[in-house]
Design an enzyme around this catalytic site. Structure first.
Site, short mmCIF file in Angstrom:
data_model
loop_
_atom_site.label_atom_id
_atom_site.label_comp_id
_atom_site.label_asym_id
_atom_site.label_seq_id
_atom_site.Cartn_x
_atom_site.Cartn_y
_atom_site.Cartn_z
N PRO A 145 0.63 -1.14 0.07
CA PRO A 145 -0.07 0.00 -0.07
C PRO A 145 1.13 1.16 0.16
CG PRO A 145 -0.21 -1.33 2.01
CD PRO A 145 0.60 -2.08 1.11
N GLU A 146 0.68 2.08 -1.12
CA GLU A 146 1.67 3.31 -0.80
C GLU A 146 0.84 4.35 -0.05
OE1 GLU A 146 3.70 4.15 -4.60
OE2 GLU A 146 3.75 1.94 -5.18
N LYS A 149 3.58 6.79 4.44
CA LYS A 149 3.25 5.41 4.79
C LYS A 149 3.02 5.20 6.12
CE LYS A 149 5.88 4.05 0.71
NZ LYS A 149 7.17 3.52 0.13
N ARG A 199 15.07 -3.30 -5.41
CA ARG A 199 13.75 -3.27 -5.73
C ARG A 199 13.72 -3.19 -7.38
NH1 ARG A 199 10.27 -1.44 -2.28
NH2 ARG A 199 8.73 -2.69 -3.29
#
Length: 302
Positions: free
Chosen positions: A2-3, A52, A286
DNA sequence: CTAGCATGATCAC
DNA sequence: TGATCCTGCTAGC
């Protein structure tokens, strides 16, 4: 994860259903037992988000801090005051939308038996919320919570976007790290994750391997504004969609995800704008997606 | 059944 | 840079 947009929705939802109510706080799984005991029986005063990070302020000067990490998610249920309360958190499929029960509200009978690893359960007179899989779930004092906020960069979903812009330009424009890595650094800008990073750079036509300080200031300002706009859409929609409407149709992919993204998880497929195959690289552990055509190298790190 | 994967971040070296 | 943590779903034996 979830950003940032998901966490802002989450804060709003927690505020909607729980603010002003005394809660029973527990940890069915047991790993948050001590923290839950500190909050149990207190009133939830307000829930907010910065990037976040989720902060829920309780009576007794205690702050619940939650970070969902990659896997964390909240689920909700309750009476009609919980109608439309969607589960928010880690999606299991690309582009998955938040899910919620649309059925006619049955009489609320109290929370169900916990399923799986429920780190924290909040229960009011009207409903419940279950948190599972967070990377952080802890109780802080007010100064401790302020210290966490202090370490974070500006939030594109924050109230003061003009001040945020100055801070963003100052921080990103001073870093020697590549722009693609800088956008993921929460102390430089808070709330951007892997999807928004890739999509923002694409929409800006920026080479991901340019150093932050080599990006012209007007481009940084435009980048900030675009991130603010995309993430605000994300909050509104409960889903990340970064493509412009004119770029969305595709006979190849008639079903959702009908081109919600320009580059994210589109490696090897033709760019929606120039046709160049989308690239995939590993950057700081990433995955980075970009279009080698639209984001041609300019002033890369040597 | 197991391994692998995911919108994240930290810590040790 | 690599190891590690958190959870649940899915692809592949």
């Amino acid at each position: 994860m979830p950003e940032g947009h998901s966490v802002h929705r989450l804060a709003r939802q927690l505020d909607d259903v729980f603010a002003g109510q005394v809660l029973q706080v527990s940890s069915p799984q047991g790993r948050f037992a001590a923290g839950a005991a500190l909050l149990d029986g207190h009133e939830l005063l307000e829930a907010t988000a910065h990037g976040k990070q989720l902060f829920a302020r309780f009576s007794g000067e205690r702050i619940l801090r939650v970070h969902l990490g990659l896997y964390g998610a909240f689920g909700f249920g309750g009476d009609q005051t919980f109608r439309g309360a969607s589960s928010i958190g880690a999606p299991r499929r690309i582009g998955e939308k938040e899910a919620y029960d649309d059925e006619a509200p049955a009489a609320y009978d109290g929370p169900p038996a916990p399923v799986g690893q429920v780190r924290m359960r909040l229960v009011s007179a009207h409903g419940w919320a279950d948190l599972r899989g967070p990377s952080v779930c802890e109780v802080l004092t007010i100064p401790e919570a302020e210290a966490v906020r202090w370490r974070l960069g500006p939030d594109p979903l924050g109230a003061d976007t003009a001040a945020g812009e100055e801070e963003f330009v100052g921080r990103i424009g001073a870093t020697g790290t590549v722009i693609a890595a800088a956008l993921m650094n929460q102390s430089l800008i808070a709330g951007v994750g892997n999807i928004y990073r890739a999509e923002a750079l694409f929409r800006a036509g920026l080479d991901p391997w340019m150093r932050g300080r080599d990006v012209p200031v007007p481009a940084l300002r435009a980048l900030w504004a675009d991130i603010c706009a995309m993430m605000a859409d994300g909050v509104r929609d409960g889903r990340i969609i970064t493509t412009r409407v004119r770029d969305r149709s595709d006979p190849e992919a008639p079903v959702w995800p009908d081109h919600a993204y320009y580059t994210y998880q589109r490696q090897g497929r033709p760019c929606l704008i120039c046709g160049t195959p989308i690239g995939l690289a590993e950057l700081a552990a990433r995955k980075l997606y970009w279009c080698p055509g639209c984001q041609a190298p300019t002033r890369r790190v040597p």
